[in-house]
Design a protein around this motif. Sequence first.
Motif, PDB file in Angstrom:
ATOM      1  N   CYS A  33       0.856  -1.187   0.000  1.00  0.00           N
ATOM      2  CA  CYS A  33       0.000   0.000   0.000  1.00  0.00           C
ATOM      3  C   CYS A  33       0.891   1.235   0.000  1.00  0.00           C
ATOM      4  O   CYS A  33       1.878   1.277   0.721  1.00  0.00           O
ATOM      5  N   ASP A  34       0.563   2.223  -0.826  1.00  0.00           N
ATOM      6  CA  ASP A  34       1.327   3.474  -0.796  1.00  0.00           C
ATOM      7  C   ASP A  34       0.890   4.281   0.422  1.00  0.00           C
ATOM      8  O   ASP A  34      -0.287   4.282   0.774  1.00  0.00           O
ATOM      9  N   GLN A  35       1.850   4.974   1.003  1.00  0.00           N
ATOM     10  CA  GLN A  35       1.493   5.845   2.123  1.00  0.00           C
ATOM     11  C   GLN A  35       1.517   7.300   1.675  1.00  0.00           C
ATOM     12  O   GLN A  35       2.450   7.720   0.980  1.00  0.00           O
ATOM     13  N   VAL A  36       0.503   8.039   2.085  1.00  0.00           N
ATOM     14  CA  VAL A  36       0.468   9.484   1.857  1.00  0.00           C
ATOM     15  C   VAL A  36       0.589  10.140   3.233  1.00  0.00           C
ATOM     16  O   VAL A  36      -0.340  10.054   4.039  1.00  0.00           O
ATOM     17  N   PRO A  37       1.732  10.742   3.539  1.00  0.00           N
ATOM     18  CA  PRO A  37       1.898  11.325   4.871  1.00  0.00           C
ATOM     19  C   PRO A  37       1.041  12.581   5.066  1.00  0.00           C
ATOM     20  O   PRO A  37       0.947  13.417   4.163  1.00  0.00           O
ATOM     21  N   VAL A  38       0.420  12.658   6.212  1.00  0.00           N
ATOM     22  CA  VAL A  38      -0.337  13.857   6.618  1.00  0.00           C
ATOM     23  C   VAL A  38       0.314  14.296   7.932  1.00  0.00           C
ATOM     24  O   VAL A  38       0.209  13.591   8.939  1.00  0.00           O
ATOM     25  N   HIS A  39       1.001  15.424   7.914  1.00  0.00           N
ATOM     26  CA  HIS A  39       1.813  15.803   9.080  1.00  0.00           C
ATOM     27  C   HIS A  39       0.918  16.433  10.154  1.00  0.00           C
ATOM     28  O   HIS A  39       0.544  17.606  10.061  1.00  0.00           O
ATOM     29  N   LEU A  40       0.603  15.634  11.177  1.00  0.00           N
ATOM     30  CA  LEU A  40      -0.312  16.125  12.216  1.00  0.00           C
ATOM     31  C   LEU A  40       0.322  17.253  13.030  1.00  0.00           C
ATOM     32  O   LEU A  40      -0.385  18.170  13.471  1.00  0.00           O
ATOM     33  N   GLY A  41       1.629  17.182  13.219  1.00  0.00           N
ATOM     34  CA  GLY A  41       2.321  18.221  14.000  1.00  0.00           C
ATOM     35  C   GLY A  41       2.221  19.585  13.336  1.00  0.00           C
ATOM     36  O   GLY A  41       2.202  20.614  14.018  1.00  0.00           O
ATOM     37  N   ARG A  42       2.120  19.581  12.011  1.00  0.00           N
ATOM     38  CA  ARG A  42       1.990  20.866  11.287  1.00  0.00           C
ATOM     39  C   ARG A  42       0.534  21.181  10.974  1.00  0.00           C
ATOM     40  O   ARG A  42       0.245  22.111  10.218  1.00  0.00           O
ATOM     41  N   GLY A  43      -0.365  20.390  11.448  1.00  0.00           N
ATOM     42  CA  GLY A  43      -1.791  20.673  11.268  1.00  0.00           C
ATOM     43  C   GLY A  43      -2.321  20.368   9.881  1.00  0.00           C
ATOM     44  O   GLY A  43      -3.395  20.867   9.494  1.00  0.00           O
ATOM     45  N   GLU A  44      -1.610  19.542   9.116  1.00  0.00           N
ATOM     46  CA  GLU A  44      -2.067  19.270   7.740  1.00  0.00           C
ATOM     47  C   GLU A  44      -3.430  18.575   7.695  1.00  0.00           C
ATOM     48  O   GLU A  44      -4.152  18.686   6.709  1.00  0.00           O
ATOM     49  N   GLN A  45      -3.784  17.900   8.806  1.00  0.00           N
ATOM     50  CA  GLN A  45      -5.082  17.203   8.841  1.00  0.00           C
ATOM     51  C   GLN A  45      -6.262  18.173   8.836  1.00  0.00           C
ATOM     52  O   GLN A  45      -7.384  17.786   8.529  1.00  0.00           O
ATOM     53  N   ARG A  46      -5.999  19.428   9.188  1.00  0.00           N
ATOM     54  CA  ARG A  46      -7.083  20.420   9.248  1.00  0.00           C
ATOM     55  C   ARG A  46      -7.179  21.246   7.982  1.00  0.00           C
ATOM     56  O   ARG A  46      -8.052  22.101   7.868  1.00  0.00           O
ATOM     57  N   ALA A  76      -9.706   1.545  21.760  1.00  0.00           N
ATOM     58  CA  ALA A  76     -10.096   2.393  20.621  1.00  0.00           C
ATOM     59  C   ALA A  76     -11.270   3.306  20.960  1.00  0.00           C
ATOM     60  O   ALA A  76     -11.380   4.408  20.412  1.00  0.00           O
ATOM     61  N   ALA A  77     -12.163   2.877  21.859  1.00  0.00           N
ATOM     62  CA  ALA A  77     -13.329   3.705  22.186  1.00  0.00           C
ATOM     63  C   ALA A  77     -13.154   4.457  23.497  1.00  0.00           C
ATOM     64  O   ALA A  77     -13.643   5.579  23.628  1.00  0.00           O
ATOM     65  N   ASP A  78     -12.481   3.842  24.479  1.00  0.00           N
ATOM     66  CA  ASP A  78     -12.516   4.408  25.829  1.00  0.00           C
ATOM     67  C   ASP A  78     -11.210   5.059  26.271  1.00  0.00           C
ATOM     68  O   ASP A  78     -11.196   5.742  27.291  1.00  0.00           O
ATOM     69  N   VAL A  79     -10.124   4.832  25.560  1.00  0.00           N
ATOM     70  CA  VAL A  79      -8.851   5.462  25.931  1.00  0.00           C
ATOM     71  C   VAL A  79      -8.376   6.431  24.849  1.00  0.00           C
ATOM     72  O   VAL A  79      -8.229   7.631  25.096  1.00  0.00           O
ATOM     73  N   HIS A  80      -8.145   5.906  23.649  1.00  0.00           N
ATOM     74  CA  HIS A  80      -7.502   6.712  22.609  1.00  0.00           C
ATOM     75  C   HIS A  80      -8.218   8.037  22.322  1.00  0.00           C
ATOM     76  O   HIS A  80      -7.558   9.076  22.209  1.00  0.00           O
ATOM     77  N   PRO A  81      -9.557   8.053  22.249  1.00  0.00           N
ATOM     78  CA  PRO A  81     -10.208   9.328  21.874  1.00  0.00           C
ATOM     79  C   PRO A  81      -9.978  10.460  22.876  1.00  0.00           C
ATOM     80  O   PRO A  81     -10.071  11.627  22.495  1.00  0.00           O
ATOM     81  N   ILE A  82      -9.675  10.127  24.139  1.00  0.00           N
ATOM     82  CA  ILE A  82      -9.498  11.215  25.122  1.00  0.00           C
ATOM     83  C   ILE A  82      -8.026  11.514  25.408  1.00  0.00           C
ATOM     84  O   ILE A  82      -7.722  12.286  26.308  1.00  0.00           O
ATOM     85  N   GLN A  83      -7.127  10.925  24.640  1.00  0.00           N
ATOM     86  CA  GLN A  83      -5.716  11.316  24.778  1.00  0.00           C
ATOM     87  C   GLN A  83      -5.092  11.631  23.413  1.00  0.00           C
ATOM     88  O   GLN A  83      -3.902  11.639  23.242  1.00  0.00           O
ATOM     89  N   ASN A  84      -5.989  11.920  22.463  1.00  0.00           N
ATOM     90  CA  ASN A  84      -5.601  12.252  21.109  1.00  0.00           C
ATOM     91  C   ASN A  84      -5.025  13.681  21.055  1.00  0.00           C
ATOM     92  O   ASN A  84      -5.260  14.490  21.951  1.00  0.00           O
ATOM     93  N   LEU A  85      -4.307  13.963  19.976  1.00  0.00           N
ATOM     94  CA  LEU A  85      -3.637  15.265  19.824  1.00  0.00           C
ATOM     95  C   LEU A  85      -4.591  16.448  20.037  1.00  0.00           C
ATOM     96  O   LEU A  85      -4.273  17.396  20.761  1.00  0.00           O
ATOM     97  N   ARG A  86      -5.775  16.386  19.436  1.00  0.00           N
ATOM     98  CA  ARG A  86      -6.666  17.559  19.531  1.00  0.00           C
ATOM     99  C   ARG A  86      -7.159  17.749  20.963  1.00  0.00           C
ATOM    100  O   ARG A  86      -7.423  18.877  21.394  1.00  0.00           O
ATOM    101  N   ILE A  87      -7.287  16.649  21.723  1.00  0.00           N
ATOM    102  CA  ILE A  87      -7.692  16.765  23.138  1.00  0.00           C
ATOM    103  C   ILE A  87      -6.560  17.397  23.945  1.00  0.00           C
ATOM    104  O   ILE A  87      -6.787  18.296  24.773  1.00  0.00           O
ATOM    105  N   LEU A  88      -5.336  16.947  23.694  1.00  0.00           N
ATOM    106  CA  LEU A  88      -4.186  17.501  24.433  1.00  0.00           C
ATOM    107  C   LEU A  88      -4.009  18.987  24.102  1.00  0.00           C
ATOM    108  O   LEU A  88      -3.743  19.801  24.999  1.00  0.00           O
ATOM    109  N   ASN A  89      -4.176  19.336  22.817  1.00  0.00           N
ATOM    110  CA  ASN A  89      -4.084  20.751  22.424  1.00  0.00           C
ATOM    111  C   ASN A  89      -5.150  21.573  23.138  1.00  0.00           C
ATOM    112  O   ASN A  89      -4.902  22.695  23.588  1.00  0.00           O
ATOM    113  N   HIS A  90      -6.357  21.031  23.237  1.00  0.00           N
ATOM    114  CA  HIS A  90      -7.468  21.741  23.886  1.00  0.00           C
ATOM    115  C   HIS A  90      -7.182  21.924  25.383  1.00  0.00           C
ATOM    116  O   HIS A  90      -7.411  23.005  25.944  1.00  0.00           O
TER     117      HIS A  90
END
Length: 214
Positions: A26-39, A100-114
């Motif tokens: 599978c080819d990978q397309v990098p999306v740099h989360l640290g630079r906010g490319e996901q937004r 995946a439901a009870d841990v990861h969503p509340i320690q994700n990058l956007r939660i930490l930023n908030h």
Amino acid sequence: MRLFSYFRSSAAYRVRIALNLKGISCDQVPVHLGRGEQRRDDYRAINPQGLVPALEVEGKLLTQSLPIIEYLDEAHKEPPLLPADPLDRAYVRALALIIAADVHPIQNLRILNHLRDELGQDGAGVAAWYNHWIATGLRSFEAMIAADPRSGQFCFGDAPGLADLVLVPQVFNAGRYALDMSPYPTINRIVARCNDHPAFIAAHPANQPDSEPL
Ligand SMILES: N[C@@H](CCC(=O)N[C@@H](CS)C(=O)NCC(=O)O)C(=O)O
């Protein structure tokens, strides 16, 4: 097939392990989360949620790591990532969802930023939040796999499957703020076994095309 990924993303790490276990290239397309490319608009046009991973297959875009993995498991039967028996499947899915439901969503990058930017938490406050919720999830996970006779070399039996490929990236995340892993001996044993497996090694954040020093 194209995987929109980021080397540090634990949800993308899950999918990378699944692809490797199935032997799918599978080819990978990098999306740099640290630079906010996901937004950015161009990425939101691909995945309106602005998160990775996303998997493009035959012109269709799949999002959410667990449905992506279940798609891969249904479309590519070998090796199976879920057991055959419905009760066992429910058990393995429950293990995966603890994380995946009870841990990861509340320690994700956007939660930490908030927490930091909107709620005024300093580094120590963010780290305390992060480790508290990971420890809460790992405690339940450990209690379940330590007590269950279906545990083997891996979370379910002696072949890697869905629960392992969700667990390993979460334990990798636990290193970010040096969570004490000593209360989780069964998890540690299984993660060490996974981390020796070629599919898990190739999926590791250190071994991606967009890897940066960890
Ligand atoms: N439930 C989603 C979670 C996806 C997710 O949260 N991805 C993270 C990386 S692990 C992300 O893209 N974060 C970007 C952000 O928080 O801004 C899944 O399993 O795919």
